[in-house]
Each structure stands twice: as C-alpha cells, then as structure tokens.
Design a protein around this motif. Structure first.
Motif, PDB file in Angstrom:
ATOM      1  N   GLY A 665       0.813  -1.212   0.000  1.00  0.00           N
ATOM      2  CA  GLY A 665       0.000   0.000   0.000  1.00  0.00           C
ATOM      3  C   GLY A 665       0.842   1.256   0.000  1.00  0.00           C
ATOM      4  O   GLY A 665       0.517   2.247  -0.665  1.00  0.00           O
ATOM      5  N   SER A 666       1.934   1.249   0.759  1.00  0.00           N
ATOM      6  CA  SER A 666       2.823   2.407   0.797  1.00  0.00           C
ATOM      7  C   SER A 666       3.443   2.659  -0.571  1.00  0.00           C
ATOM      8  O   SER A 666       3.551   3.814  -1.017  1.00  0.00           O
ATOM      9  CB  SER A 666       3.922   2.189   1.841  1.00  0.00           C
ATOM     10  OG  SER A 666       3.377   2.033   3.140  1.00  0.00           O
ATOM     11  N   LEU A 667       3.840   1.587  -1.247  1.00  0.00           N
ATOM     12  CA  LEU A 667       4.428   1.746  -2.580  1.00  0.00           C
ATOM     13  C   LEU A 667       3.398   2.305  -3.557  1.00  0.00           C
ATOM     14  O   LEU A 667       3.722   3.139  -4.422  1.00  0.00           O
ATOM     15  CB  LEU A 667       4.963   0.399  -3.075  1.00  0.00           C
ATOM     16  CG  LEU A 667       5.870   0.464  -4.311  1.00  0.00           C
ATOM     17  CD1 LEU A 667       7.129   1.266  -4.019  1.00  0.00           C
ATOM     18  CD2 LEU A 667       6.242  -0.938  -4.784  1.00  0.00           C
ATOM     19  N   GLN A 668       2.153   1.873  -3.426  1.00  0.00           N
ATOM     20  CA  GLN A 668       1.086   2.415  -4.271  1.00  0.00           C
ATOM     21  C   GLN A 668       0.899   3.910  -3.994  1.00  0.00           C
ATOM     22  O   GLN A 668       0.656   4.699  -4.911  1.00  0.00           O
ATOM     23  CB  GLN A 668      -0.206   1.643  -4.016  1.00  0.00           C
ATOM     24  CG  GLN A 668      -1.244   1.778  -5.113  1.00  0.00           C
ATOM     25  CD  GLN A 668      -2.392   0.791  -4.930  1.00  0.00           C
ATOM     26  OE1 GLN A 668      -2.671   0.328  -3.826  1.00  0.00           O
ATOM     27  NE2 GLN A 668      -3.071   0.463  -6.005  1.00  0.00           N
ATOM     28  N   GLY A 669       1.027   4.314  -2.734  1.00  0.00           N
ATOM     29  CA  GLY A 669       0.946   5.726  -2.388  1.00  0.00           C
ATOM     30  C   GLY A 669       2.124   6.526  -2.902  1.00  0.00           C
ATOM     31  O   GLY A 669       1.981   7.700  -3.275  1.00  0.00           O
ATOM     32  N   ILE A 670       3.299   5.905  -2.941  1.00  0.00           N
ATOM     33  CA  ILE A 670       4.478   6.567  -3.516  1.00  0.00           C
ATOM     34  C   ILE A 670       4.255   6.811  -5.011  1.00  0.00           C
ATOM     35  O   ILE A 670       4.601   7.864  -5.545  1.00  0.00           O
ATOM     36  CB  ILE A 670       5.736   5.715  -3.259  1.00  0.00           C
ATOM     37  CG1 ILE A 670       6.091   5.757  -1.773  1.00  0.00           C
ATOM     38  CG2 ILE A 670       6.910   6.192  -4.115  1.00  0.00           C
ATOM     39  CD1 ILE A 670       7.151   4.742  -1.357  1.00  0.00           C
ATOM     40  N   GLY A 671       3.644   5.835  -5.681  1.00  0.00           N
ATOM     41  CA  GLY A 671       3.313   6.030  -7.097  1.00  0.00           C
ATOM     42  C   GLY A 671       2.347   7.174  -7.293  1.00  0.00           C
ATOM     43  O   GLY A 671       2.478   7.970  -8.235  1.00  0.00           O
ATOM     44  N   TYR A 672       1.362   7.267  -6.412  1.00  0.00           N
ATOM     45  CA  TYR A 672       0.379   8.369  -6.430  1.00  0.00           C
ATOM     46  C   TYR A 672       1.087   9.718  -6.296  1.00  0.00           C
ATOM     47  O   TYR A 672       0.694  10.708  -6.912  1.00  0.00           O
ATOM     48  CB  TYR A 672      -0.593   8.131  -5.276  1.00  0.00           C
ATOM     49  CG  TYR A 672      -1.829   9.000  -5.205  1.00  0.00           C
ATOM     50  CD1 TYR A 672      -2.551   9.348  -6.335  1.00  0.00           C
ATOM     51  CD2 TYR A 672      -2.307   9.418  -3.965  1.00  0.00           C
ATOM     52  CE1 TYR A 672      -3.711  10.111  -6.234  1.00  0.00           C
ATOM     53  CE2 TYR A 672      -3.468  10.172  -3.850  1.00  0.00           C
ATOM     54  CZ  TYR A 672      -4.159  10.526  -4.988  1.00  0.00           C
ATOM     55  OH  TYR A 672      -5.309  11.279  -4.871  1.00  0.00           O
ATOM     56  N   ALA A 673       2.147   9.745  -5.510  1.00  0.00           N
ATOM     57  CA  ALA A 673       2.868  10.994  -5.247  1.00  0.00           C
ATOM     58  C   ALA A 673       3.785  11.402  -6.389  1.00  0.00           C
ATOM     59  O   ALA A 673       3.913  12.600  -6.684  1.00  0.00           O
ATOM     60  CB  ALA A 673       3.693  10.859  -3.969  1.00  0.00           C
ATOM     61  N   LEU A 674       4.426  10.422  -7.058  1.00  0.00           N
ATOM     62  CA  LEU A 674       5.555  10.765  -7.933  1.00  0.00           C
ATOM     63  C   LEU A 674       5.416  10.334  -9.392  1.00  0.00           C
ATOM     64  O   LEU A 674       6.102  10.892 -10.248  1.00  0.00           O
ATOM     65  CB  LEU A 674       6.837  10.131  -7.380  1.00  0.00           C
ATOM     66  CG  LEU A 674       7.324  10.626  -6.027  1.00  0.00           C
ATOM     67  CD1 LEU A 674       8.554   9.823  -5.588  1.00  0.00           C
ATOM     68  CD2 LEU A 674       7.658  12.116  -6.084  1.00  0.00           C
ATOM     69  N   TYR A 675       4.586   9.350  -9.700  1.00  0.00           N
ATOM     70  CA  TYR A 675       4.642   8.754 -11.029  1.00  0.00           C
ATOM     71  C   TYR A 675       3.318   8.760 -11.795  1.00  0.00           C
ATOM     72  O   TYR A 675       3.314   8.973 -13.015  1.00  0.00           O
ATOM     73  CB  TYR A 675       5.128   7.294 -10.941  1.00  0.00           C
ATOM     74  CG  TYR A 675       6.434   7.108 -10.216  1.00  0.00           C
ATOM     75  CD1 TYR A 675       7.638   7.537 -10.779  1.00  0.00           C
ATOM     76  CD2 TYR A 675       6.479   6.495  -8.965  1.00  0.00           C
ATOM     77  CE1 TYR A 675       8.843   7.359 -10.117  1.00  0.00           C
ATOM     78  CE2 TYR A 675       7.679   6.315  -8.292  1.00  0.00           C
ATOM     79  CZ  TYR A 675       8.856   6.752  -8.870  1.00  0.00           C
ATOM     80  OH  TYR A 675      10.039   6.590  -8.206  1.00  0.00           O
ATOM     81  N   GLU A 676       2.228   8.506 -11.126  1.00  0.00           N
ATOM     82  CA  GLU A 676       1.000   8.074 -11.808  1.00  0.00           C
ATOM     83  C   GLU A 676       0.186   9.272 -12.305  1.00  0.00           C
ATOM     84  O   GLU A 676      -0.759   9.715 -11.670  1.00  0.00           O
ATOM     85  CB  GLU A 676       0.187   7.177 -10.878  1.00  0.00           C
ATOM     86  CG  GLU A 676       0.975   5.932 -10.487  1.00  0.00           C
ATOM     87  CD  GLU A 676       0.202   4.968  -9.618  1.00  0.00           C
ATOM     88  OE1 GLU A 676      -1.011   4.796  -9.854  1.00  0.00           O
ATOM     89  OE2 GLU A 676       0.797   4.377  -8.704  1.00  0.00           O
ATOM     90  N   ALA A 731       1.053   7.870   2.465  1.00  0.00           N
ATOM     91  CA  ALA A 731       2.355   7.781   1.793  1.00  0.00           C
ATOM     92  C   ALA A 731       2.687   9.025   0.973  1.00  0.00           C
ATOM     93  O   ALA A 731       3.792   9.571   1.066  1.00  0.00           O
ATOM     94  CB  ALA A 731       2.386   6.540   0.903  1.00  0.00           C
ATOM     95  N   ALA A 732       1.736   9.484   0.159  1.00  0.00           N
ATOM     96  CA  ALA A 732       2.015  10.632  -0.716  1.00  0.00           C
ATOM     97  C   ALA A 732       2.413  11.875   0.071  1.00  0.00           C
ATOM     98  O   ALA A 732       3.402  12.541  -0.279  1.00  0.00           O
ATOM     99  CB  ALA A 732       0.819  10.911  -1.624  1.00  0.00           C
ATOM    100  N   PRO A 733       1.693  12.264   1.128  1.00  0.00           N
ATOM    101  CA  PRO A 733       2.113  13.463   1.851  1.00  0.00           C
ATOM    102  C   PRO A 733       3.473  13.333   2.522  1.00  0.00           C
ATOM    103  O   PRO A 733       4.186  14.338   2.661  1.00  0.00           O
ATOM    104  CB  PRO A 733       0.993  13.681   2.883  1.00  0.00           C
ATOM    105  CG  PRO A 733       0.238  12.413   2.933  1.00  0.00           C
ATOM    106  CD  PRO A 733       0.388  11.770   1.604  1.00  0.00           C
ATOM    107  N   ALA A 734       3.867  12.137   2.937  1.00  0.00           N
ATOM    108  CA  ALA A 734       5.202  11.965   3.522  1.00  0.00           C
ATOM    109  C   ALA A 734       6.273  12.246   2.482  1.00  0.00           C
ATOM    110  O   ALA A 734       7.281  12.913   2.762  1.00  0.00           O
ATOM    111  CB  ALA A 734       5.350  10.551   4.081  1.00  0.00           C
ATOM    112  N   VAL A 735       6.065  11.754   1.263  1.00  0.00           N
ATOM    113  CA  VAL A 735       7.020  11.980   0.182  1.00  0.00           C
ATOM    114  C   VAL A 735       7.087  13.468  -0.179  1.00  0.00           C
ATOM    115  O   VAL A 735       8.170  14.047  -0.321  1.00  0.00           O
ATOM    116  CB  VAL A 735       6.637  11.141  -1.054  1.00  0.00           C
ATOM    117  CG1 VAL A 735       7.515  11.506  -2.244  1.00  0.00           C
ATOM    118  CG2 VAL A 735       6.748   9.658  -0.738  1.00  0.00           C
TER     119      VAL A 735
END
Length: 771
Positions: A665-676, A731-735
């Motif tokens: 789930g965290s990795l999916q949130g990282i994608g939401y933040a940076l890639y997708e 995840a996204a706001p942490a990034v």
C-alpha cells in the motif's frame, strides 16, 4: 499496547492461497473453457457529450451470425447503485467518451471485429464540461439541476471566533489527479443462460452488488446467480464496475441463448473503467504563533465524472477524514461531489481518504513553513488524543494511537537528526543550482530530503452503513468435524481467506487446516456485505468469533449428552477429570449443524446521517510515516530511498501478511505521489496500460522499516481493526513533505513529476534547465 518487531516474522504462518498461485494452478476467468461460449464486444462513443441520432447496421453484412443489443433491448436500463442514474447502454445521449452504446456477440474475435466495422452510429456533438468549477455554474445539466451528486456540510465550534482570536490566517489550495487501479487481471465476466436462470462468473469484489444490479436489469424475471472467480487484484476497481460489465454479458448471453464472455484487454480497461476521484481542496487555517490550530475551513471538490456510481460515499469518507489526525476545536467543512463529462470515478483503495489526508498534511506543511517551525513540531502540537472529539463530535474512547505511531516513527527513523544533516548536505548543491553552476556538482551527487505524515482511516462503513448492510455469515460443522465458513467476503489478493480461516481457527483453538471456506456463490453464501472499506477482518471476523462460541456450546452439549459427563473446553480440547476429546473428533457428533450471525454496531455507536454528527466510524486505525528521498539535481528525478512507517491496526491477525500489506500500500501511495499521471484530452485518457502509465516497480522499492503497534479495539476479533487502505493514505504526503524540506517551496499538487521540479528551478534562478 504492544509492538510487533519485524524479526518475529520467521515463525509466522504462510498465506493459505500462496502455493497454488505461485505454482500457476489457479484458474482465472479467462482460463475457463466453456463449450459453445461466444465473445462480446462494446461499441463506444467517441464523444464526451453528444446526442445519438441513429444506429445503422450495414445491410451488406451477414448479421445472422452476430447478436446485437441496444438500449431498446434492456428491460430496465439502469445500473442499480446509489442513484440508478447510469444506463447499461446510452439511448439518447452519451455523457462521456467511451460510454457503451451497442453490444455485439459472435462466435470468435475476428468475426466480432469485422461486425463492429459495419456498425455506424450518428452523433450530434454537444458542449462538454471537464472542470468541477465550471460544472457548478453551467447551463448544461449532467446530473440533477446543479450537477452535484452530493453535498456535505460539517460544523463544530465557532469558526468566526477562531478567526478573530488567531494570530495568523494560512491558506492553501491542493489538487490530486486521477489514479488508475492497474490490477494485474483486467475486467472479465462470463454469463451463462439456462432457461430463466442466468449465472454470472467473474473477476469481482462484491457478488451481491452484481446480483442486485442484474436482478433489477431483468425486472426480476430471471433467477440470478453470481459466482466469484479467482480475482487477480482489484483495489476497488472491481467493486462497482462489474455490475455494468456483467449486465452487458448477461444481455448478450440471453439474446444469443448461449454462454457469453466479456473480456477487456488492458487498453479498453484503463480507458473506460472507473478511476480515483480527482480532488480540489481550498483550505484555511486559523493559527497561533506557536503553531496551534484553533480553527479551520476546509472545502473539498471531488470530480465524480458523468454518473454518480459511489461518489456520495467516497465524498463522505473524504469529508470525515478532512481533519486527519488533528484536534481542532472549531471546524467548518464543505464537501461536494461534482458531475463532469469524464469517465465516472469510483471506488479506489482509500476511498477519498488519500485526497483528504494529502490536503490537510500540505496545510500543516504550509503552517510550519510560514511560521518557520519544524514540521514535526506543528504536527505534534495538534495531534488528537483519547478523550478528545473529532469534527463530527465523536468522542474517541478507545484504541487512539495518533501520538503513539507518530512518536514511534520519529524515533525509529531518526527524523530530527537527519532533517538537520540533510539540510547541511543540500546547502552547497542548492547554491550551485541557484547560480546555474551545474558543472560544479560532483558526479552522482543527490539532494536529500526527509518528510513526515500522519494518517488515519475509519474502519468499516461510514456512519450507519454497517447497520443498513446487515452483513451475515454462516458456519457449518462437517461430517469429519471440520468447520466450513459461508461468507460473501471475497479474496482478491489481499489475504482475506488467510485472515478469515485464521480468526476462526484461533477462536476454536484448532489448526487452520480444520477450517475451510465455501466458494463464493450467491446461491450458497449469505450476503456478508461488500469486501471494501477495510471492513472484512473487523466485521466478518467479529461474527466468526460469535459463531465459534456457539459452535463450542453446541458440541459440548452433544458430547455431554452422549458421554453423560460434563466437559470444559480449552485449547482445542473438551476436558473433564477422566476424558479428553479433540475438537474435530467431538464435533463429528454435531455434523450438519450450522449457526448464522448478523452484524450490528455496538449500541454505543450512534451517528446522525442528516446532521453529520456522532460516531462516524466505530474505530480508527492510525499511522505515521517518514519518507527519505533523493533528487537528482540534473534530471530532477525523485527516488524514495527509505520508508519508515508505524501502524496501529489493533491486533494483527497475521503480522507477516500485515507487513506485506503495508509495504504494498505504501508503494502504491508513492506512485500516487511521484509517477501516476493521467492527462485528460477532451475526455480521453492519455494512457493505454503498463507501457505509458508509470507505476513503481521493484527498482523503485525503497528500504522499508515497518512497525505494528497493537492497540486493541474491544469490539474487533481479538482486538483487530482495519488495515487494507491505511498504508496508501499517508504515503504521498510523507514523500511530498520531503520535497518541501529540500526546496523550501510550496508543493500542493500530485503527482510531482521531474518537469514540475524543473519549473521550480527555472523560476528560482531564471535559468532554463536545458542550458
């Protein structure tokens, strides 16, 4: 309250479905070989908004070998959902690009494709609206008289007084985009007609949603059975959409009089299925100089697309999550789900929560930045605690861990020390960048950042939802003494089967091998409610605990009657002074007996769905995360190098599985933040699949450090709460918090792509990055 350490994983049990999936033994919906099955195809609108003038079938083509279905063939042309506003097939007007207008069926794909070339649909294009703000004032009506699917207002305290008493007013606007589920297995459904019976098999989350939709479509004239096939991922994308697809398959199957398969390829799937709601937030905080927030005004707009689907309940969770993990005494929240001429938005892991948490966490960053205070200090000063009230006035009575998860992640990540260290490390690099002296940088040198976020997720359905669902399970004792669970809760890769069997096995004190699950078939299993909202472990699990108590009671009575002795039950055995009987042996005496349980919220939980006051959720799960990132000062590529997170999910039923859920789930949130990133071009998504929709892969996987803090919920099975959605939410706001730290610049939109960082550099230096 206890803490689970990662080194304990070695002793834990594996997932019950792991071996057959790893060995390739699982047969998914496309693997089924059904004699005489035809294939279906959808003819779709090329316009986002248009009148349908006519449908022409080329007379030169031999239509005897093809089945055609239009809106006129449908007994009830509406997909039964919240508002029933979406048709199975458009009849007079199309409202989004890709909306279904005609269905075709044929014996093979080549014939189907050839037939499609001989269908002509004439349209009169109409003005289309793709902006939520324009939609609210437009004379073009997409839904109702104001283009609003839902509007929610929540108020507590006195915001005006807070504004007057504050030292400072701080505002921020945030924006989040579409997100595609990109499950491994695209949508697929098979419909099999037999007289008045239609059986649906498919890759889906919610079999009873599909059953009700198809029942309604045929006006109750058909007997509908829905069977879940093994499902290769969903993330919410197979919650509402399969009702539409199953309707298409059933219509063609009934008219053709034979089994019919509808299987989307990847491009069709990403082009026409639901996405995460884009969001627009306009947030105002009234704060004191020490960072204390004394009032907020939070305004939320969600882009619901052309039809309502699940937008009202997504909006409800977004509004109820809008304050995040903070205690603010004076609150005004206004939330709207708005109709536009885009593909309908729908369920997605987090269900409105990721948008809300991103917005409130960026507001916290803005407060810290404006007041020149450490971001962790502002968060700590405002975190909610047990005994305080939420925006709806809900008193937090138990299992409140906002501060525990926050302190834990600060300590384990070394956040404060690294914040200072990375600032010093970045100073020279940023100096060279401002001067445009890129050649002075050392080879491979990276900017380093560290960011933090806190998040929560209400476990189960919003408000009185669970009491309206009345979820049920049944458990039966088999002739060999094993127990069989009948539940509509579905496995889609998240580990539901493992969790349910584990809960029942622990409740009975027996081995997991003595517990089996029924296949998901609506003729056999009761309606346990949908497998959504991080509810299965907590809701279904609690019913299993109650069922286990009655099973033990029943078996004890039958054993005592036969042996003419009294027994006590402990650790899987019935005891007395002279005898000892294993559960499975004793349970054979009660073979065929079953017990059914129905869920109701504990009576202490009360919520007003009209005034939006009271207990929005029975309990919350809590998390905090620290993301460490590296930014290439030449390409502005961002990589998350380390991710430390702490989660309170109550009792972890299977800690190994919980850690894996958190990582994924965290990795999916990282994608939401940076890639997708999905761009909309006149209602058309600019993606076709894995080749042009970028998600994190193994090469983008950061080093994870996961901690589970067990703060039990007294009404959950063994104290368990919900988990599935929470890891993505924060995840996204942490990034992005780490980007604030590096650039000392406002970041208010995700995803943050390298070209966006390049524009910041150009604005700060007046130099073009290509120079």
């Amino acid at each position: 309250m206890s803490e689970f350490k990662p080194h304990q994983l070695a002793a834990l049990e594996r997932r019950v479905d792991a071996a057959p999936k790893v060995r390739g033994q699982v047969r998914y919906i496309r693997d089924l070989k059904i004699p005489g099955m035809w294939l279906g195809k959808t003819i779709r609108s090329p316009y986002a908004h248009a009148h349908i003038l006519g449908i022409q079938l080329d007379r030169k083509f031999d239509w005897k070998q093809v089945v055609v279905v239009t809106a006129k063939d449908i007994p009830v042309n509406q997909v039964a959902m919240l508002e029933n506003d979406m048709p199975f097939l458009a009849e007079k007007t199309v409202k989004y690009r890709g909306e279904a207008v005609v269905l075709l069926a044929a014996e093979n794909q080549d014939l189907l494709n050839e037939a499609a070339r001989h269908v002509r649909i004439d349209y009169k294009p109409l003005p289309a609206i793709f902006d939520v703000f324009a939609s609210q004032v437009s004379f073009t009506k997409i839904f109702g008289d104001n283009n609003l699917f839902k509007e929610i207002a929540i108020s507590r305290g006195n915001v005006e007084k807070a504004r007057q008493n504050s030292d400072l007013t701080i505002e921020i606007e945030t924006k989040t985009g579409f997100q595609e589920h990109l499950y491994l297995e695209p949508q697929g459904v098979i419909a099999i007609p037999e007289g008045d019976q239609v059986t649906i098999q498919g890759s889906l989350q919610c079999p009873y949603y599909v059953k009700r939709a198809i029942d309604n479509m045929f006006a109750g004239e058909k007997r509908i059975t829905v069977i879940q096939a093994p499902t290769g991922g969903a993330f919410g994308g197979k919650e509402d959409y399969p009702s539409l697809l199953a309707g298409h398959a059933a219509l063609l199957a009934v008219k053709a009089g034979r089994p019919l398969g509808m299987f989307y390829d990847r491009e069709e799937d990403v082009q026409v299925t639901t996405k995460r709601h884009p969001s627009y937030h306009q947030d105002i905080a009234y704060v004191n100089k020490d960072g204390r927030i004394i009032g907020v005004e939070l305004t939320i707009f969600l882009d619901g697309g052309a039809y309502c689907t699940l937008s009202p309940v997504v909006l409800a969770r977004s509004a109820l999550t809008a304050l995040g993990c903070y205690h603010v005494p004076n609150v005004r929240i206004l939330a709207k789900a708005v109709a536009t001429h885009t593909v309908p938005s729908g369920a997605f892991r987090g269900f409105g929560g990721p948008q809300a948490i991103f917005a409130i966490e960026m507001l916290i960053e803005k407060i810290a930045y404006t007041l020149n205070l450490p971001p962790d200090q502002v968060r700590k000063r405002n975190l909610i605690r047990k005994g305080q009230r939420t925006a709806t006035g809900q008193l937090l009575k138990y299992s409140v861990s906002a501060r525990d998860t926050f302190q834990d992640v600060l300590r384990r990540s070394g956040y404060k020390k690294k914040f200072r260290t990375y600032q010093n490390h970045n100073a020279d690099i940023l100096k060279y960048l401002r001067k445009g002296s890129v050649s002075s940088l050392k080879a491979g040198e990276k900017l380093k950042g560290i960011g933090i976020s806190v998040s929560q997720h209400g476990a189960g359905f919003t408000g009185t939802g669970e009491n309206k669902i009345n979820g049920k399970i049944r458990v039966e004792i088999l002739p060999d003494g094993r127990v069989k669970i009948f539940s509509a809760a579905t496995e889609m890769g998240q580990g539901e089967e493992t969790a349910i069997r584990t809960i029942m096995a622990k409740a009975l004190g027996i081995g997991r091998e003595a517990v089996i699950l029924s296949d998901i078939n609506t003729d056999v299993v009761p309606d346990s409610g949908p497998t959504v909202a991080s509810r299965t472990t907590m809701i279904v699990g609690s019913l299993l605990i109650e069922a286990a108590k009655e099973i033990v009671k029943k078996v004890k009575i039958d054993l005592s009657t036969k042996r003419k002795l009294s027994f006590t039950y402990r650790n899987g055995f019935f005891h007395n002074s002279s005898e000892k009987h294993a559960f499975q042996d004793a349970a054979k005496l009660s073979a065929g007996w079953s017990v059914e349980k129905q869920y109701r919220h504990p009576p202490i939980i009360q919520f007003d769905d009209i005034l939006w006051t009271g207990d929005a959720y029975p309990v919350f799960s809590w998390a905090a995360a620290v993301a460490e990132i590296e930014v290439d000062p030449i390409t502005f590529d961002v990589r998350v190098s380390r991710y430390t997170t702490s989660h309170d999910i109550g009792k972890a039923i299977n800690p190994d599985q919980a850690v894996a859920q958190i990582q994924g789930g965290s990795l999916q949130g990282i994608g939401y933040a940076l890639y997708e990133k999905i761009r909309l071009e006149e209602g058309h998504f600019d993606i076709t699949g894995f080749t042009d929709y970028i998600i994190p892969t193994a090469t983008e996987m950061p080093e994870f450090e996961v901690s589970l803090i067990e703060n039990p919920y007294p009404y959950g099975p063994f104290g368990a709460k919900g988990l599935g959605e929470l890891p993505l939410v924060g995840a996204a706001p942490a990034v992005v918090s780490a980007l604030w730290m590096i650039f000392q610049e406002e970041f208010n939109e995700i995803p943050v792509l390298p070209e966006f960082l390049a524009k910041i550099f150009e604005r700060k230096t007046g130099k073009n990055v290509s120079d």
